[in-house]
Design a protein around this motif. Structure first.
Motif, mmCIF file in Angstrom:
data_model
loop_
_atom_site.group_PDB
_atom_site.id
_atom_site.type_symbol
_atom_site.label_atom_id
_atom_site.label_comp_id
_atom_site.label_asym_id
_atom_site.label_seq_id
_atom_site.Cartn_x
_atom_site.Cartn_y
_atom_site.Cartn_z
ATOM 1 N N ILE A 52 -0.441 27.398 10.284
ATOM 2 C CA ILE A 52 -0.967 28.174 9.161
ATOM 3 C C ILE A 52 -0.949 27.339 7.876
ATOM 4 O O ILE A 52 -1.902 27.371 7.077
ATOM 5 N N ALA A 53 0.118 26.564 7.683
ATOM 6 C CA ALA A 53 0.213 25.731 6.476
ATOM 7 C C ALA A 53 -0.932 24.715 6.430
ATOM 8 O O ALA A 53 -1.597 24.555 5.392
ATOM 9 N N GLN A 54 -1.178 24.053 7.550
ATOM 10 C CA GLN A 54 -2.246 23.043 7.595
ATOM 11 C C GLN A 54 -3.622 23.677 7.419
ATOM 12 O O GLN A 54 -4.446 23.203 6.628
ATOM 13 N N ALA A 55 -3.868 24.759 8.165
ATOM 14 C CA ALA A 55 -5.187 25.397 8.119
ATOM 15 C C ALA A 55 -5.467 25.980 6.734
ATOM 16 O O ALA A 55 -6.588 25.858 6.210
ATOM 17 N N THR A 56 -4.463 26.609 6.102
ATOM 18 C CA THR A 56 -4.656 27.212 4.775
ATOM 19 C C THR A 56 -4.949 26.136 3.742
ATOM 20 O O THR A 56 -5.851 26.295 2.901
ATOM 21 N N GLU A 57 -4.197 25.044 3.805
ATOM 22 C CA GLU A 57 -4.392 23.955 2.837
ATOM 23 C C GLU A 57 -5.821 23.417 2.894
ATOM 24 O O GLU A 57 -6.453 23.152 1.876
ATOM 25 N N ARG A 58 -6.348 23.271 4.107
ATOM 26 C CA ARG A 58 -7.718 22.766 4.256
ATOM 27 C C ARG A 58 -8.749 23.826 3.866
ATOM 28 O O ARG A 58 -9.779 23.519 3.284
ATOM 29 N N ALA A 59 -8.457 25.086 4.217
ATOM 30 C CA ALA A 59 -9.453 26.145 4.037
ATOM 31 C C ALA A 59 -9.659 26.556 2.582
ATOM 32 O O ALA A 59 -10.719 27.083 2.233
ATOM 33 N N ILE A 60 -8.638 26.337 1.718
ATOM 34 C CA ILE A 60 -8.825 26.748 0.317
ATOM 35 C C ILE A 60 -9.328 25.581 -0.535
ATOM 36 O O ILE A 60 -9.387 25.680 -1.749
ATOM 37 N N GLY A 61 -9.730 24.501 0.127
ATOM 38 C CA GLY A 61 -10.314 23.376 -0.610
ATOM 39 C C GLY A 61 -11.679 23.739 -1.174
ATOM 40 O O GLY A 61 -12.351 24.673 -0.721
ATOM 41 N N LYS A 62 -12.110 22.987 -2.186
ATOM 42 C CA LYS A 62 -13.380 23.274 -2.859
ATOM 43 C C LYS A 62 -14.564 23.211 -1.898
ATOM 44 O O LYS A 62 -15.520 23.979 -2.007
ATOM 45 N N GLU A 63 -14.512 22.262 -0.935
ATOM 46 C CA GLU A 63 -15.669 22.099 -0.040
ATOM 47 C C GLU A 63 -15.885 23.323 0.826
ATOM 48 O O GLU A 63 -16.978 23.561 1.317
ATOM 49 N N VAL A 64 -14.835 24.140 1.027
ATOM 50 C CA VAL A 64 -14.977 25.353 1.825
ATOM 51 C C VAL A 64 -15.433 26.524 0.965
ATOM 52 O O VAL A 64 -16.426 27.187 1.257
ATOM 53 N N LEU A 65 -14.707 26.770 -0.129
ATOM 54 C CA LEU A 65 -15.010 27.941 -0.943
ATOM 55 C C LEU A 65 -16.392 27.847 -1.583
ATOM 56 O O LEU A 65 -17.012 28.860 -1.880
ATOM 57 N N ARG A 66 -16.883 26.644 -1.811
ATOM 58 C CA ARG A 66 -18.215 26.486 -2.408
ATOM 59 C C ARG A 66 -19.287 26.182 -1.360
ATOM 60 O O ARG A 66 -20.426 25.892 -1.698
ATOM 61 N N SER A 67 -18.883 26.229 -0.096
ATOM 62 C CA SER A 67 -19.837 25.927 0.971
ATOM 63 C C SER A 67 -20.903 27.015 1.071
ATOM 64 O O SER A 67 -20.693 28.163 0.682
ATOM 65 N N VAL A 68 -22.055 26.617 1.627
ATOM 66 C CA VAL A 68 -23.142 27.588 1.845
ATOM 67 C C VAL A 68 -22.702 28.629 2.870
ATOM 68 O O VAL A 68 -23.059 29.800 2.782
ATOM 69 N N THR A 69 -21.927 28.193 3.846
ATOM 70 C CA THR A 69 -21.424 29.113 4.884
ATOM 71 C C THR A 69 -19.896 29.001 4.950
ATOM 72 O O THR A 69 -19.347 28.432 5.899
ATOM 73 N N PRO A 70 -19.190 29.545 3.977
ATOM 74 C CA PRO A 70 -17.728 29.386 3.932
ATOM 75 C C PRO A 70 -17.005 29.958 5.147
ATOM 76 O O PRO A 70 -16.032 29.390 5.620
ATOM 77 N N GLY A 71 -17.499 31.091 5.652
ATOM 78 C CA GLY A 71 -16.862 31.695 6.824
ATOM 79 C C GLY A 71 -16.899 30.763 8.020
ATOM 80 O O GLY A 71 -15.906 30.585 8.728
ATOM 81 N N GLN A 72 -18.062 30.137 8.248
ATOM 82 C CA GLN A 72 -18.203 29.201 9.358
ATOM 83 C C GLN A 72 -17.304 27.985 9.163
ATOM 84 O O GLN A 72 -16.736 27.447 10.109
ATOM 85 N N MET A 73 -17.158 27.547 7.906
ATOM 86 C CA MET A 73 -16.309 26.398 7.613
ATOM 87 C C MET A 73 -14.846 26.707 7.928
ATOM 88 O O MET A 73 -14.120 25.862 8.445
ATOM 89 N N VAL A 74 -14.409 27.925 7.623
ATOM 90 C CA VAL A 74 -13.031 28.310 7.928
ATOM 91 C C VAL A 74 -12.813 28.299 9.446
ATOM 92 O O VAL A 74 -11.774 27.819 9.934
ATOM 93 N N VAL A 75 -13.776 28.823 10.184
ATOM 94 C CA VAL A 75 -13.669 28.813 11.645
ATOM 95 C C VAL A 75 -13.555 27.378 12.159
ATOM 96 O O VAL A 75 -12.735 27.069 13.033
ATOM 97 N N LYS A 76 -14.355 26.480 11.588
ATOM 98 C CA LYS A 76 -14.310 25.071 12.008
ATOM 99 C C LYS A 76 -12.935 24.459 11.703
ATOM 100 O O LYS A 76 -12.386 23.710 12.514
ATOM 101 N N ILE A 77 -12.388 24.791 10.549
ATOM 102 C CA ILE A 77 -11.074 24.250 10.172
ATOM 103 C C ILE A 77 -10.003 24.755 11.129
ATOM 104 O O ILE A 77 -9.144 23.991 11.587
ATOM 105 N N VAL A 78 -10.046 26.045 11.453
ATOM 106 C CA VAL A 78 -9.073 26.602 12.401
ATOM 107 C C VAL A 78 -9.242 25.929 13.765
ATOM 108 O O VAL A 78 -8.256 25.581 14.437
ATOM 109 N N HIS A 79 -10.480 25.722 14.177
ATOM 110 C CA HIS A 79 -10.762 25.046 15.447
ATOM 111 C C HIS A 79 -10.152 23.648 15.457
ATOM 112 O O HIS A 79 -9.452 23.243 16.396
ATOM 113 N N ASP A 80 -10.424 22.869 14.407
ATOM 114 C CA ASP A 80 -9.923 21.489 14.334
ATOM 115 C C ASP A 80 -8.388 21.450 14.303
ATOM 116 O O ASP A 80 -7.766 20.576 14.908
#
Length: 491
Positions: A52-80
């Motif tokens: 959770i610590a790793q995934a949250t740190e990556r998911a609240i980055g600017k590239e995710v929150l400002r992404s065109v598809t932020p939800g999909q980006m979060v799924v990708k981060i959790v996957h990775d």
């Protein structure tokens, strides 16, 4: 495996993907739900915290929150992050050592160690073309040595002759001597287990390890035991020195927490998974594919590999040519049913298809019965050769005779014939559109490592063409509005 976790994570990500933009609080709320889902799946607490610590740190980055598809980006981060937790790259059993390569199989009693020894020996013999010798070092459990001998006969793998009264260390020495003198590539040593970890067990395994200096020490653990499996792995790692883990009965564990915890807690890679009782039900552990299954992305690569292993190319091409001409009879349908059962049945295949989670729930609600495949085959084999070639001959009295002969009802026979007619119509349409020709080319490409060409609409449109050559798999039931074709696998 992972059914419960997949469903809960799917619900979380479905809500995320519906939102046009995500705030930091949205991501944190989603991660809290992911945390609860992992804990409920019996994943070890330290592993969950790190994940959770790793995934949250990556998911609240600017590239995710400002992404065109932020939800999909979060799924990708959790996957990775899942892939990293599981080990990133697959680590197969290592045979890169002077022959005979000693492989020590360890674990608790009842974990499936002896059966796994037989499965792995069969795999090394048939797939890797190795000359394998199996030796049972279990002198305590009644008939343990006899069990391995019988498995050897079933799989065509040699076993070390039993000498009454010989102790485990002496058996291991003799096995290695025979392996060297008789030109074996691999010697597999099946050690004794206990109902729980004790000093005597650990001392014996340590003595055997010191004697033969195994290249691989594979710990066999039962996934159904959950966190206990993780504790067992930790102890064996500390006391014996484990190089890899084999998880058994993963097909019966809907939570999957043990698999997700194992790498993080022990640092040992999961190398193999036992996915059934049959001797060929052993798979390599691929972290990326497992992560895909957990997140409902499916595992098309494993599906294609399974098709390549079970489908006879010449038979598939012959059947494709028949179907392209509209010549598809009940013998061909029986062949398809057998292929489907070889590939694990509907349940085994559904988990490998992307986006199939909701469809699985619909099928469960519709009372899909895996045994129906066997009954359908029984109905077909109860017909005469002429009847299988021409269903117009099947009048009421003949259908009654077939039902009695197959132990089914006339309604079951009627449903099968309706399903056959539906399949036959689809095959003719595919033949007219030239799809079967393209699929045959796809099967040819598999021999060179290529992916088979899929029919338009992908796998979701049915498995009729999977693996190329009209491989003989009945189409998956389409479920618009949750409905199944008449009589498909109903109890």
């Amino acid at each position: 495996m992972f059914d419960g976790l997949t469903g809960k994570l799917g619900d979380v990500f479905e809500r995320l993907k519906r939102r046009g933009a995500l705030s930091e609080s949205d991501v944190q709320a989603a991660m809290r739900e992911v945390r609860v889902a992992l804990l409920e799946a019996d994943v070890a607490l330290p592993v969950v915290k790190d994940f959770i610590a790793q995934a949250t740190e990556r998911a609240i980055g600017k590239e995710v929150l400002r992404s065109v598809t932020p939800g999909q980006m979060v799924v990708k981060i959790v996957h990775d992050t899942l892939v990293e937790m599981l080990g990133s790259e697959p680590e197969p059993v290592d045979l890169n050592a002077p022959a005979p390569v000693p492989i020590l199989m360890v674990g608790l009693q009842g974990s499936g160690k002896t059966t796994t020894t037989g499965k792995l020996a069969r795999r090394l013999t048939q797939r890797d073309k190795k000359k394998v010798l199996m030796a049972s070092l279990d002198v305590y459990r009644p008939a343990a040595q006899e069990q391995l001998r019988i498995l050897g006969e079933q799989t065509g793998v040699a076993t070390l002759p039993v000498v009454k009264g010989e102790q485990p260390v002496s058996i291991a020495k003799r096995a290695m001597t025979v392996g060297r003198l008789q030109g074996y590539d691999v010697v597999m040593l099946d050690t004794a287990g206990r109902l729980h970890i004790d000093e005597a067990l650990m001392a014996e395994v340590a003595a055997i390890r010191e004697t033969v200096d195994p290249h691989e020490v594979l710990l066999v653990v039962d996934a159904m035991t959950g966190q206990d499996a993780v504790n067992v792995a930790r102890t064996f790692k500390e006391r014996v020195g484990v190089t890899g883990i084999v998880m058994t009965r993963v097909d019966g564990d809907a939570r999957g927490g043990a698999a997700l915890s194992m790498r993080g807690v022990t640092g040992c890679p999961i190398k193999l998974m036992g996915v059934g009782e049959k001797m060929d039900a052993l798979e390599d552990f691929h972290p990326q594919r497992i992560a895909g299954r957990i997140l409902g992305m499916g595992d098309v690569v494993s599906l294609v590999e399974k098709a390549a292993e079970t489908i006879d190319k010449d038979e598939a091409e012959k059947l494709a040519r028949k179907m392209s001409k509209g010549d598809f009879d009940l013998d061909d349908m029986a062949s398809q049913l057998r292929q489907l059962r070889k590939m694990g049945g509907m349940g085994g295949l559904m988990g490998l298809l992307p986006g199939i989670g909701k469809m699985q729930k619909q099928m469960a609600g519709a009372n899909i019965d895996e045994k129906m495949l066997v009954r359908q085959e029984a109905i077909i084999t109860s017909m005469t050769k002429k009847e299988r070639k021409d269903i117009k001959l099947l009048n009421a009295s003949r259908r009654k005779r077939i039902a009695a002969g197959s132990g089914t009802s006339v309604q079951d026979v009627n449903r099968l014939l309706k399903q056959y007619q539906d399949m036959s119509r689809v095959m003719k349409q595919m033949g007219k559109k030239g799809m079967l020709k393209g699929l045959m080319g796809g099967l040819g490409g598999m021999g060179g490592g290529g992916m088979p060409q899929m029919p338009p609409g992908g796998l979701g449109g049915g498995l009729g063409g999977l693996g190329g050559g009209g491989s003989g798999l009945p189409g998956l039931p389409k479920l618009p509005g949750g409905k199944l074709p008449p009589g498909f696998g109903r109890r």
